[in-house]
Design a protein around this motif. Sequence first.
Motif, PDB file in Angstrom:
ATOM      1  N   SER A  76       0.845  -1.198   0.000  1.00  0.00           N
ATOM      2  CA  SER A  76       0.000   0.000   0.000  1.00  0.00           C
ATOM      3  C   SER A  76       0.878   1.244   0.000  1.00  0.00           C
ATOM      4  O   SER A  76       1.819   1.359   0.790  1.00  0.00           O
ATOM      5  CB  SER A  76      -0.906   0.008   1.230  1.00  0.00           C
ATOM      6  N   PRO A  77       0.588   2.218  -0.891  1.00  0.00           N
ATOM      7  CA  PRO A  77       1.406   3.435  -0.951  1.00  0.00           C
ATOM      8  C   PRO A  77       1.274   4.263   0.319  1.00  0.00           C
ATOM      9  O   PRO A  77       0.178   4.442   0.841  1.00  0.00           O
ATOM     10  CB  PRO A  77       0.847   4.183  -2.164  1.00  0.00           C
ATOM     11  N   MET A  78       2.423   4.745   0.815  1.00  0.00           N
ATOM     12  CA  MET A  78       2.428   5.547   2.037  1.00  0.00           C
ATOM     13  C   MET A  78       2.884   6.979   1.777  1.00  0.00           C
ATOM     14  O   MET A  78       2.277   7.920   2.291  1.00  0.00           O
ATOM     15  CB  MET A  78       3.365   4.928   3.073  1.00  0.00           C
ATOM     16  N   ALA A  79       3.968   7.129   1.025  1.00  0.00           N
ATOM     17  CA  ALA A  79       4.537   8.458   0.849  1.00  0.00           C
ATOM     18  C   ALA A  79       5.337   8.518  -0.439  1.00  0.00           C
ATOM     19  O   ALA A  79       5.787   7.503  -0.962  1.00  0.00           O
ATOM     20  CB  ALA A  79       5.423   8.814   2.043  1.00  0.00           C
ATOM     21  N   ILE A 123       7.110  17.997  -5.202  1.00  0.00           N
ATOM     22  CA  ILE A 123       5.914  17.329  -4.657  1.00  0.00           C
ATOM     23  C   ILE A 123       6.325  16.414  -3.503  1.00  0.00           C
ATOM     24  O   ILE A 123       7.231  15.600  -3.639  1.00  0.00           O
ATOM     25  CB  ILE A 123       5.196  16.497  -5.741  1.00  0.00           C
ATOM     26  N   ILE A 124       5.688  16.599  -2.371  1.00  0.00           N
ATOM     27  CA  ILE A 124       5.848  15.703  -1.232  1.00  0.00           C
ATOM     28  C   ILE A 124       4.445  15.283  -0.808  1.00  0.00           C
ATOM     29  O   ILE A 124       3.666  16.102  -0.340  1.00  0.00           O
ATOM     30  CB  ILE A 124       6.562  16.376  -0.045  1.00  0.00           C
ATOM     31  N   SER A 125       4.107  14.033  -0.985  1.00  0.00           N
ATOM     32  CA  SER A 125       2.760  13.567  -0.647  1.00  0.00           C
ATOM     33  C   SER A 125       2.843  12.425   0.361  1.00  0.00           C
ATOM     34  O   SER A 125       3.718  11.564   0.274  1.00  0.00           O
ATOM     35  CB  SER A 125       2.019  13.097  -1.901  1.00  0.00           C
ATOM     36  N   VAL A 126       1.930  12.449   1.313  1.00  0.00           N
ATOM     37  CA  VAL A 126       1.863  11.426   2.350  1.00  0.00           C
ATOM     38  C   VAL A 126       0.451  10.850   2.370  1.00  0.00           C
ATOM     39  O   VAL A 126      -0.521  11.578   2.533  1.00  0.00           O
ATOM     40  CB  VAL A 126       2.212  12.004   3.744  1.00  0.00           C
ATOM     41  N   SER A 127       0.357   9.542   2.149  1.00  0.00           N
ATOM     42  CA  SER A 127      -0.938   8.857   2.179  1.00  0.00           C
ATOM     43  C   SER A 127      -1.165   8.316   3.579  1.00  0.00           C
ATOM     44  O   SER A 127      -0.658   7.255   3.940  1.00  0.00           O
ATOM     45  CB  SER A 127      -0.975   7.711   1.157  1.00  0.00           C
ATOM     46  N   GLU A 128      -1.926   9.064   4.396  1.00  0.00           N
ATOM     47  CA  GLU A 128      -2.109   8.697   5.799  1.00  0.00           C
ATOM     48  C   GLU A 128      -3.309   7.775   6.015  1.00  0.00           C
ATOM     49  O   GLU A 128      -3.625   7.423   7.139  1.00  0.00           O
ATOM     50  CB  GLU A 128      -2.261   9.957   6.638  1.00  0.00           C
ATOM     51  N   ARG A 149       0.458  10.572  11.471  1.00  0.00           N
ATOM     52  CA  ARG A 149       1.599   9.920  12.106  1.00  0.00           C
ATOM     53  C   ARG A 149       2.864   9.942  11.242  1.00  0.00           C
ATOM     54  O   ARG A 149       3.935   9.592  11.732  1.00  0.00           O
ATOM     55  CB  ARG A 149       1.259   8.461  12.451  1.00  0.00           C
ATOM     56  N   LEU A 150       2.748  10.282   9.972  1.00  0.00           N
ATOM     57  CA  LEU A 150       3.868  10.151   9.050  1.00  0.00           C
ATOM     58  C   LEU A 150       4.543  11.494   8.783  1.00  0.00           C
ATOM     59  O   LEU A 150       3.898  12.534   8.667  1.00  0.00           O
ATOM     60  CB  LEU A 150       3.394   9.550   7.723  1.00  0.00           C
ATOM     61  N   HIS A 151       5.874  11.420   8.694  1.00  0.00           N
ATOM     62  CA  HIS A 151       6.659  12.586   8.283  1.00  0.00           C
ATOM     63  C   HIS A 151       7.725  12.121   7.302  1.00  0.00           C
ATOM     64  O   HIS A 151       8.442  11.140   7.556  1.00  0.00           O
ATOM     65  CB  HIS A 151       7.322  13.260   9.481  1.00  0.00           C
ATOM     66  N   LEU A 152       7.834  12.821   6.180  1.00  0.00           N
ATOM     67  CA  LEU A 152       8.790  12.466   5.135  1.00  0.00           C
ATOM     68  C   LEU A 152       9.828  13.564   5.004  1.00  0.00           C
ATOM     69  O   LEU A 152       9.487  14.745   4.845  1.00  0.00           O
ATOM     70  CB  LEU A 152       8.052  12.270   3.805  1.00  0.00           C
ATOM     71  N   ASP A 153      11.089  13.182   5.098  1.00  0.00           N
ATOM     72  CA  ASP A 153      12.181  14.140   4.964  1.00  0.00           C
ATOM     73  C   ASP A 153      12.446  14.378   3.475  1.00  0.00           C
ATOM     74  O   ASP A 153      12.869  13.459   2.766  1.00  0.00           O
ATOM     75  CB  ASP A 153      13.438  13.591   5.641  1.00  0.00           C
ATOM     76  N   PRO A 154      12.227  15.590   2.979  1.00  0.00           N
ATOM     77  CA  PRO A 154      12.395  15.846   1.547  1.00  0.00           C
ATOM     78  C   PRO A 154      13.852  15.807   1.088  1.00  0.00           C
ATOM     79  O   PRO A 154      14.121  15.652  -0.108  1.00  0.00           O
ATOM     80  CB  PRO A 154      11.804  17.254   1.372  1.00  0.00           C
TER      81      PRO A 154
END
Length: 253
Positions: free
Chosen positions: A35-38, A46-51, A59-64
């Motif tokens: 399942s896609p998350m980020a 583009i920075i996308s997070v599938s929560e 709950r999710l954080h993505l470091d660009p």
Amino acid sequence: MKSVSVMEGDSVTLQTDTEIKKDDLILWRFGDEDSPMAEVNRSAQIISVSESTKGFKDRLHLDPQTGSLTVRNIRTDHSGIYKTQIIGNKMIRKTFNVTVYARLPIPVITSYCPQNPSPSGSSASRCVLLCSVVNVGHVTLSWYKGNSLLSSISVSDLSISLSLPLEVEYQDKNSYSCVLNNPISNQTQHLDISKLCHTCSECVCCCNSTEAVVQLAVSALVGVATVVVLVYDIRSRRAEQKRRALKSLSDHN
């Protein structure tokens, strides 16, 4: 595959250990269904997070800059396989096997009265203890005498109860402790023999008093039944004597 262990409620960061270039695309997926998350696409900014995946909302954080993924306030059902793909001049894949352990309760030690006392020695000189925990999984429960392991029991299922007995002398001066642990944490309860075990053998008294109550109840029932039989017998005899007297009087007349 890299294995990662974390305690429930903590945060975990899955590091890519890769310097992300401007045109690189980073994808994160979770579970057997991938399942896609980020996703990070720096060239398109583009920075996308599938929560919505597996309850990851907020709950999710993505470091660009690095593409590393952080899961905050992680839950036990977030255990599983996390995969990342870094797509650029070459394809880089990384897989993480994350195990989330529930926080451990403190074991509870109680004294109890065994239905089948130990055949070795008099039960009056020994104290039987029980160390217990409830709603635990993937743990080991152990008794220690000082630093020496006496006994242990392990379980791999979820939401189960565990109990482990220990028999000691009432006058034992050694140090005992009950320890509950999983691979990343533990909880310890130290035994205070003076509080749980008494020379008057309360455990044995408890057993004897229970047996005495049962015997008393049985004796009372037997006594009541005896009285009822005697009263019935006396009344029957009197009724028979009266009947004979009336019959004799009738015959005489």
